[in-house]
Motif scaffolding. Structure first.
Motif, PDB file in Angstrom:
ATOM      1  N   ILE A  29       1.391  -3.315 -13.370  1.00 30.59           N
ATOM      2  CA  ILE A  29       1.120  -4.465 -12.503  1.00 30.59           C
ATOM      3  C   ILE A  29       0.927  -5.686 -13.386  1.00 30.59           C
ATOM      4  O   ILE A  29       0.117  -5.670 -14.305  1.00 30.59           O
ATOM      5  CB  ILE A  29      -0.123  -4.232 -11.629  1.00 30.59           C
ATOM      6  CG1 ILE A  29       0.115  -3.053 -10.674  1.00 30.59           C
ATOM      7  CG2 ILE A  29      -0.472  -5.494 -10.838  1.00 30.59           C
ATOM      8  CD1 ILE A  29      -1.053  -2.744  -9.771  1.00 30.59           C
ATOM      9  N   LYS A  30       1.687  -6.730 -13.111  1.00 36.68           N
ATOM     10  CA  LYS A  30       1.678  -7.898 -13.994  1.00 36.68           C
ATOM     11  C   LYS A  30       1.668  -9.186 -13.187  1.00 36.68           C
ATOM     12  O   LYS A  30       2.345  -9.305 -12.168  1.00 36.68           O
ATOM     13  CB  LYS A  30       2.898  -7.873 -14.920  1.00 36.68           C
ATOM     14  CG  LYS A  30       2.920  -9.020 -15.920  1.00 36.68           C
ATOM     15  CD  LYS A  30       4.005  -8.842 -16.968  1.00 36.68           C
ATOM     16  CE  LYS A  30       5.364  -9.215 -16.470  1.00 36.68           C
ATOM     17  NZ  LYS A  30       6.359  -9.280 -17.569  1.00 36.68           N
ATOM     18  N   THR A  72       0.826  -1.204   0.000  1.00 34.91           N
ATOM     19  CA  THR A  72       0.000   0.000   0.000  1.00 34.91           C
ATOM     20  C   THR A  72       0.865   1.261   0.000  1.00 34.91           C
ATOM     21  O   THR A  72       1.981   1.279   0.527  1.00 34.91           O
ATOM     22  CB  THR A  72      -0.920   0.036   1.240  1.00 34.91           C
ATOM     23  OG1 THR A  72      -0.142  -0.204   2.414  1.00 34.91           O
ATOM     24  CG2 THR A  72      -2.001  -1.023   1.147  1.00 34.91           C
ATOM     25  N   ASN A  73       0.327   2.312  -0.621  1.00 33.46           N
ATOM     26  CA  ASN A  73       0.900   3.661  -0.549  1.00 33.46           C
ATOM     27  C   ASN A  73       2.337   3.739  -1.068  1.00 33.46           C
ATOM     28  O   ASN A  73       3.149   4.512  -0.552  1.00 33.46           O
ATOM     29  CB  ASN A  73       0.848   4.181   0.901  1.00 33.46           C
ATOM     30  CG  ASN A  73      -0.541   4.090   1.488  1.00 33.46           C
ATOM     31  OD1 ASN A  73      -1.503   4.600   0.924  1.00 33.46           O
ATOM     32  ND2 ASN A  73      -0.669   3.415   2.621  1.00 33.46           N
ATOM     33  N   CYS A  74       2.644   2.955  -2.082  1.00 28.79           N
ATOM     34  CA  CYS A  74       3.998   2.937  -2.625  1.00 28.79           C
ATOM     35  C   CYS A  74       4.082   3.761  -3.910  1.00 28.79           C
ATOM     36  O   CYS A  74       3.123   3.861  -4.668  1.00 28.79           O
ATOM     37  CB  CYS A  74       4.444   1.500  -2.900  1.00 28.79           C
ATOM     38  SG  CYS A  74       4.649   0.510  -1.403  1.00 28.79           S
ATOM     39  N   ASP A  75       5.248   4.335  -4.142  1.00 28.26           N
ATOM     40  CA  ASP A  75       5.533   5.125  -5.339  1.00 28.26           C
ATOM     41  C   ASP A  75       6.675   4.425  -6.063  1.00 28.26           C
ATOM     42  O   ASP A  75       7.786   4.324  -5.529  1.00 28.26           O
ATOM     43  CB  ASP A  75       5.918   6.547  -4.945  1.00 28.26           C
ATOM     44  CG  ASP A  75       6.010   7.489  -6.136  1.00 28.26           C
ATOM     45  OD1 ASP A  75       6.046   6.990  -7.278  1.00 28.26           O
ATOM     46  OD2 ASP A  75       6.056   8.711  -5.926  1.00 28.26           O
ATOM     47  N   ILE A  76       6.390   3.938  -7.276  1.00 28.62           N
ATOM     48  CA  ILE A  76       7.358   3.086  -7.980  1.00 28.62           C
ATOM     49  C   ILE A  76       7.695   3.674  -9.339  1.00 28.62           C
ATOM     50  O   ILE A  76       6.815   3.990 -10.137  1.00 28.62           O
ATOM     51  CB  ILE A  76       6.802   1.663  -8.153  1.00 28.62           C
ATOM     52  CG1 ILE A  76       6.547   1.033  -6.776  1.00 28.62           C
ATOM     53  CG2 ILE A  76       7.755   0.797  -8.973  1.00 28.62           C
ATOM     54  CD1 ILE A  76       5.795  -0.273  -6.826  1.00 28.62           C
ATOM     55  N   ASN A  77       8.973   3.823  -9.601  1.00 22.20           N
ATOM     56  CA  ASN A  77       9.494   4.255 -10.898  1.00 22.20           C
ATOM     57  C   ASN A  77      10.585   3.258 -11.266  1.00 22.20           C
ATOM     58  O   ASN A  77      11.688   3.301 -10.708  1.00 22.20           O
ATOM     59  CB  ASN A  77      10.042   5.679 -10.802  1.00 22.20           C
ATOM     60  CG  ASN A  77      10.520   6.217 -12.142  1.00 22.20           C
ATOM     61  OD1 ASN A  77      10.520   5.502 -13.135  1.00 22.20           O
ATOM     62  ND2 ASN A  77      10.944   7.460 -12.160  1.00 22.20           N
ATOM     63  N   ALA A  78      10.274   2.344 -12.182  1.00 19.09           N
ATOM     64  CA  ALA A  78      11.156   1.205 -12.409  1.00 19.09           C
ATOM     65  C   ALA A  78      11.439   0.988 -13.892  1.00 19.09           C
ATOM     66  O   ALA A  78      10.543   1.106 -14.720  1.00 19.09           O
ATOM     67  CB  ALA A  78      10.539  -0.064 -11.827  1.00 19.09           C
ATOM     68  N   ALA A  79      12.682   0.649 -14.192  1.00 17.83           N
ATOM     69  CA  ALA A  79      13.075   0.338 -15.565  1.00 17.83           C
ATOM     70  C   ALA A  79      12.786  -1.124 -15.883  1.00 17.83           C
ATOM     71  O   ALA A  79      13.633  -1.844 -16.422  1.00 17.83           O
ATOM     72  CB  ALA A  79      14.555   0.649 -15.780  1.00 17.83           C
ATOM     73  N   ASP A  80      11.609  -1.563 -15.539  1.00 16.92           N
ATOM     74  CA  ASP A  80      11.023  -2.847 -15.903  1.00 16.92           C
ATOM     75  C   ASP A  80       9.664  -2.887 -15.201  1.00 16.92           C
ATOM     76  O   ASP A  80       9.133  -1.832 -14.866  1.00 16.92           O
ATOM     77  CB  ASP A  80      11.918  -4.036 -15.538  1.00 16.92           C
ATOM     78  CG  ASP A  80      11.754  -5.199 -16.527  1.00 16.92           C
ATOM     79  OD1 ASP A  80      10.588  -5.556 -16.812  1.00 16.92           O
ATOM     80  OD2 ASP A  80      12.751  -5.735 -17.010  1.00 16.92           O
ATOM     81  N   ASP A  81       9.105  -4.065 -14.954  1.00 12.62           N
ATOM     82  CA  ASP A  81       7.772  -4.133 -14.360  1.00 12.62           C
ATOM     83  C   ASP A  81       7.723  -3.429 -13.003  1.00 12.62           C
ATOM     84  O   ASP A  81       8.660  -3.526 -12.210  1.00 12.62           O
ATOM     85  CB  ASP A  81       7.348  -5.585 -14.197  1.00 12.62           C
ATOM     86  CG  ASP A  81       7.264  -6.311 -15.537  1.00 12.62           C
ATOM     87  OD1 ASP A  81       6.746  -5.708 -16.493  1.00 12.62           O
ATOM     88  OD2 ASP A  81       7.717  -7.461 -15.610  1.00 12.62           O
ATOM     89  N   GLY A  82       6.589  -2.770 -12.736  1.00 10.20           N
ATOM     90  CA  GLY A  82       6.441  -2.049 -11.481  1.00 10.20           C
ATOM     91  C   GLY A  82       6.216  -2.983 -10.314  1.00 10.20           C
ATOM     92  O   GLY A  82       7.051  -3.111  -9.416  1.00 10.20           O
ATOM     93  N   ILE A  83       5.057  -3.658 -10.281  1.00 13.34           N
ATOM     94  CA  ILE A  83       4.755  -4.692  -9.289  1.00 13.34           C
ATOM     95  C   ILE A  83       4.459  -5.969 -10.061  1.00 13.34           C
ATOM     96  O   ILE A  83       3.556  -5.997 -10.897  1.00 13.34           O
ATOM     97  CB  ILE A  83       3.554  -4.317  -8.409  1.00 13.34           C
ATOM     98  CG1 ILE A  83       3.849  -3.039  -7.618  1.00 13.34           C
ATOM     99  CG2 ILE A  83       3.197  -5.452  -7.461  1.00 13.34           C
ATOM    100  CD1 ILE A  83       2.677  -2.527  -6.806  1.00 13.34           C
ATOM    101  N   ARG A 136       4.256  -0.700 -21.502  1.00 13.15           N
ATOM    102  CA  ARG A 136       3.389  -1.819 -21.837  1.00 13.15           C
ATOM    103  C   ARG A 136       2.033  -1.674 -21.151  1.00 13.15           C
ATOM    104  O   ARG A 136       1.414  -0.628 -21.204  1.00 13.15           O
ATOM    105  CB  ARG A 136       4.091  -3.121 -21.505  1.00 13.15           C
ATOM    106  CG  ARG A 136       5.268  -3.400 -22.464  1.00 13.15           C
ATOM    107  CD  ARG A 136       6.027  -4.658 -22.130  1.00 13.15           C
ATOM    108  NE  ARG A 136       7.033  -4.951 -23.155  1.00 13.15           N
ATOM    109  CZ  ARG A 136       8.127  -5.650 -22.935  1.00 13.15           C
ATOM    110  NH1 ARG A 136       8.381  -6.124 -21.729  1.00 13.15           N
ATOM    111  NH2 ARG A 136       8.989  -5.876 -23.910  1.00 13.15           N
ATOM    112  N   SER A 137       1.548  -2.724 -20.506  1.00 15.40           N
ATOM    113  CA  SER A 137       0.178  -2.739 -19.994  1.00 15.40           C
ATOM    114  C   SER A 137       0.079  -2.133 -18.598  1.00 15.40           C
ATOM    115  O   SER A 137       0.962  -2.332 -17.757  1.00 15.40           O
ATOM    116  CB  SER A 137      -0.347  -4.176 -19.952  1.00 15.40           C
ATOM    117  OG  SER A 137      -0.316  -4.764 -21.237  1.00 15.40           O
ATOM    118  N   ALA A 138      -1.032  -1.444 -18.362  1.00 18.71           N
ATOM    119  CA  ALA A 138      -1.318  -0.997 -17.007  1.00 18.71           C
ATOM    120  C   ALA A 138      -1.623  -2.199 -16.121  1.00 18.71           C
ATOM    121  O   ALA A 138      -1.126  -2.305 -14.995  1.00 18.71           O
ATOM    122  CB  ALA A 138      -2.478  -0.011 -17.006  1.00 18.71           C
ATOM    123  N   ILE A 139      -2.451  -3.123 -16.616  1.00 16.95           N
ATOM    124  CA  ILE A 139      -2.772  -4.365 -15.912  1.00 16.95           C
ATOM    125  C   ILE A 139      -2.576  -5.526 -16.872  1.00 16.95           C
ATOM    126  O   ILE A 139      -3.180  -5.562 -17.951  1.00 16.95           O
ATOM    127  CB  ILE A 139      -4.231  -4.371 -15.398  1.00 16.95           C
ATOM    128  CG1 ILE A 139      -4.464  -3.228 -14.411  1.00 16.95           C
ATOM    129  CG2 ILE A 139      -4.563  -5.714 -14.764  1.00 16.95           C
ATOM    130  CD1 ILE A 139      -3.720  -3.360 -13.107  1.00 16.95           C
TER     131      ILE A 139
END
Length: 519
Positions: free
Chosen positions: A270-271, A231-242, A295-298
Motif C-alpha cells: 500500500i503506497k 474491502t475484502n480484496c485479494d491482490i497479486n500485482a507485478a507492481d504496487d498493490g493499492i 518493497r514496503s508494506a506501508i
C-alpha cells in the motif's frame, strides 16, 4: 474518547451510509436485463464482440439504465465504454477476454483501456466472472509494431526493451460518481489493472486482482479520488498493490477506508505516491495481510508538495517483505515541500527478508544497483521541513541481520554522510547505506514509539535505532536483542522522554542509549 478518534469513527459511519445509499440507488436503476447475446455477441473466444457489447450498453443507457448480462462463455472484445446507470454483470463461468490487437483500443478521452468510463454516474461491474486483458500478448504486439516501424513509441524504453505507450489499462474510470465493483477477477493487464482518476463515491468489494502479465501492473490505483471504500480484496500485482496518487496539482484524495485485504506485490503493498502534488487526508487502513512483497508494506510519501494528514494504519501482518514502514517527506517537484502530519501506525507484525522477497515473480522489481546491508524502516523529512506527530504502537519487526563491515560500512560518527536525497525518488533504499538495522528517523517533530519489539535472525553490528534531528521523542517499552549496548543513538535530539521501561533487553531491563557529541 478523543476528538481525533471521534472524527475517524465518524468517517467509517459515513462510508457505511454511503455504501448503503449507493446500493439502494443502484437497485432502483436496475430496470431491465440486457443479454449481450441478444445484441449479437458470441461467447466462443474467437468472435470480436466489441460492437455488440457496446450496442447493449448504449441501449441500457438510453433507456435510463439496466444490467448488461454476460452468460457463460468467453467473449472476446476490444475497448468498450461504460455509461451512466449501467451495470456489467458477469455470470460465474464467464470471461471477458481482451483482444491482443492494439488497433482494438482507440483512445477515448485521451486514454486506452479494455473497459473505460468518463464523466458517468451510477456504474457498476459485478458478478463472479473473469476480466482477462491478455496483457502480455497485447504488450508484445505493441512492442513488435514499434520495432517494425508501424507504430513508433516516442517514449520507448530501450534500456529495459519495453514499450510505454499504447498498452492501456484493464479498467479506467475517470471523473465518475458512484461506482461499484464487486466479486470479479481482474487479470493479465498490459498496464495498470484497475485505475480511477478524479472520481468519488467508490465501493470495491471482494475483487480479486491477479496480474503479473507485464510491467507496471499496479493492482488498484486511485488518483485524486474521494469517499472510497476498498474491502475484502485479494491482490497479486507485478507492481504496487493499492496505490493512492495525486499526479497533478489540484487532485485530492480524501476519506478512504481500506480494510481486510491480502496483497502480494513486486513493489509496495500500500503506497501513497509517488505522484504526490495534491492532498491525502482522512484515510483509514486496517486488517491487511502482506506477503512476498519486494518493497514496503506501508509507504506514505509526499515528494511533490502533497499535504498528508490524519492517516490511521492498524493491524498489518507482513511476511517476507523488503521493508515494513516508509514515511518520506521530500521535495522532488513543486514550489515548496508539502507536509506529513498526524500519522498513527499500530499493531504491525512484519518479517523482513534477507534476499529478494519477489524471487518467484517472472517480472521482479528492479535490483538495487549497489552493495548494501539490510535496510531499516525509515521516517525521514528534509532539512527545515520535518514530519510531524507520528505514533508507532505495538510494532513487532523481525530483521535478517547479517550486516557486514566489509562493504557499505557507515560508522556512527559519520551520520552527517547519510544522503538527504531531497529530490530523489521516494523509496526505502533512497538514502543508501543506513547506520541502523531497525528504525532510521531523521527530521521529525513529534514521534511516539510505544511497545516496539525488534528482533534479529542473525547478528547485526549496527544499533537498532538512530534518531537524527528529532524533537519531542517519547519512547516506552522498547524490546531489542540483549547481546549488545548502545541500541538507541541520538544526534541532535531534543525534548526526548524514555520512561523507566524504555528499553528492555530480554532478561536485562537496562537502559542502553548513546548520544553522539555535537560535531
Amino acid at each position: 474518547m478523543s476528538n481525533y478518534k471521534r472524527f475517524f469513527r465518524g468517517c467509517i459511519i459515513l462510508l457505511f451510509l454511503f455504501q448503503l445509499s449507493f446500493s439502494v440507488e443502484m437497485y432502483a436503476n436496475k430496470r431491465k436485463d440486457y443479454l449481450v447475446t441478444a445484441f449479437g455477441a458470441v461467447g466462443d473466444g474467437k468472435t470480436l464482440n466489441t460492437k455488440a457489447i457496446q450496442k447493449a450498453i448504449d441501449a441500457a443507457n438510453k433507456n435510463k439504465g439496466g444490467r448488461i448480462v454476460f452468460s457463460k462463455g468467453v467473449f472476446l472484445t476490444g475497448s468498450i465504454v461504460l455509461k451512466s446507470n449501467v451495470e456489467l454483470f458477469f455470470e460465474n463461468g464467464t470471461t471477458l477476454l481482451g483482444s491482443i490487437n492494439p488497433d482494438d483500443y482507440p483512445k477515448y478521452n485521451d486514454a486506452r483501456a479494455l473497459i473505460i468510463a468518463h464523466a458517468q454516474k451510477n456504474i457498476s461491474i459485478t458478478g463472479k466472472g473473469i476480466i482477462d486483458g491478455q496483457g502480455r500478448e497485447l504488450a508484445l504486439a505493441v512492442d513488435s509494431l514499434h520495432h517494425t516501424g508501424v507504430r513508433i513509441d516516442p517514449n520507448y524504453n530501450y534500456r529495459r526493451l519495453r514499450p510505454s505507450d499504447g498498452r492501456g489499462k484493464l479498467i479506467f474510470i475517470s471523473e465518475c460518481d458512484s461506482v461499484k465493483v464487486t466479486d470479479v477477477l481482474l487479470k493479465n493487464s498490459s498496464g495498470w489493472v484497475f485505475s480511477f482518476r478524479k472520481s468519488k463515491n467508490i465501493v470495491i468489494d471482494y475483487v480479486n486482482v491477479n496480474s503479473r502479465a507485464y510491467w507496471n501492473n499496479d493492482g488498484i490505483d486511485l488518483d485524486g479520488c474521494e469517499n472510497v471504500r476498498i474491502t475484502n480484496c485479494d491482490i497479486n500485482a507485478a507492481d504496487d498493490g493499492i496505490c493512492l496518487k495525486s499526479d497533478s496539482p489540484g487532485l485530492y484524495n480524501n476519506n478512504y477506508y481500506i480494510a481486510n485485504c491480502s496483497i502480494r506485490s513486486s513493489s509496495c503493498a500500500i503506497k501513497f505516491g509517488t505522484g504526490s502534488f495534491g492532498s491525502f487526508k482522512n484515510i483509514i487502513i486496517e486488517n491487511i495481510t502482506v506477503f512476498d512483497t519486494f518493497r514496503s508494506a506501508i509507504a506514505i510519501e509526499s515528494v511533490d508538495g502533497a499535504e498528508i494528514e490524519n492517516i490511521t494504519v492498524s493491524d498489518i501482518t507482513a511476511v517476507n517483505t523488503g521493508n515494513a514502514i516508509l514515511i518520506r517527506l521530500g521535495h522532488r517537484n513543486g514550489d515548496k515541500p508539502g507536509y506529513i502530519k498526524n500519522v498513527s501506525i499500530k499493531n504491525v507484525k512484519a518479517q523482513i527478508a534477507f534476499g529478494r522477497p519477489d524471487i518467484d515473480y517472472d517480472l521482479r522489481g528492479p535490483e538495487v544497483d549497489y552493495f548494501h546491508n539490510p535496510f531499516p524502516a525509515s521516517i525521514a523529512g528534509i532539512p527545515g521541513h520535518s514530519i510531524e506527530n507520528v505514533t508507532l504502537e505495538n510494532i513487532e519487526i523481525t530483521y535478517p541481520g547479517r550486516a557486514s563491515k566489509g562493504m557499505a560500512y557507515l560508522p556512527l560518527w559519520r551520520l552527517k554522510d547519510v544522503l538527504e536525497n531531497v529530490k530523489g525518488y521516494p523509496e526505502f533504499t533512497m538514502f543508501g547505506e543506513l547506520p541502523s538495522w531497525g528504525f532510521y528517523v531523521r527530521h521529525v517533530n513529534g514521534i511516539q514509539m510505544k511497545n516496539i519489539k525488534l528482533t534479529l535472525e542473525k547478528e547485526d553490528f549496527r544499533p537498532a535505532f538512530v534518531f537524527d534531528d528529532v524533537k519531542e521523542l517519547r519512547m516506552g517499552n522498547i524490546a531489542v536483542p540483549s547481546d549488545k549496548n548502545n541500541q538507541i543513538i541520538f544526534k541532535d535530539v531534543s525534548s526526548s522522554t524514555l520512561d523507566t521501561e524504555a528499553l528492555k533487553r530480554k532478561s536485562e531491563p537496562k537502559q542502553s542509549t548513546f548520544e553522539l557529541p555535537a560535531r
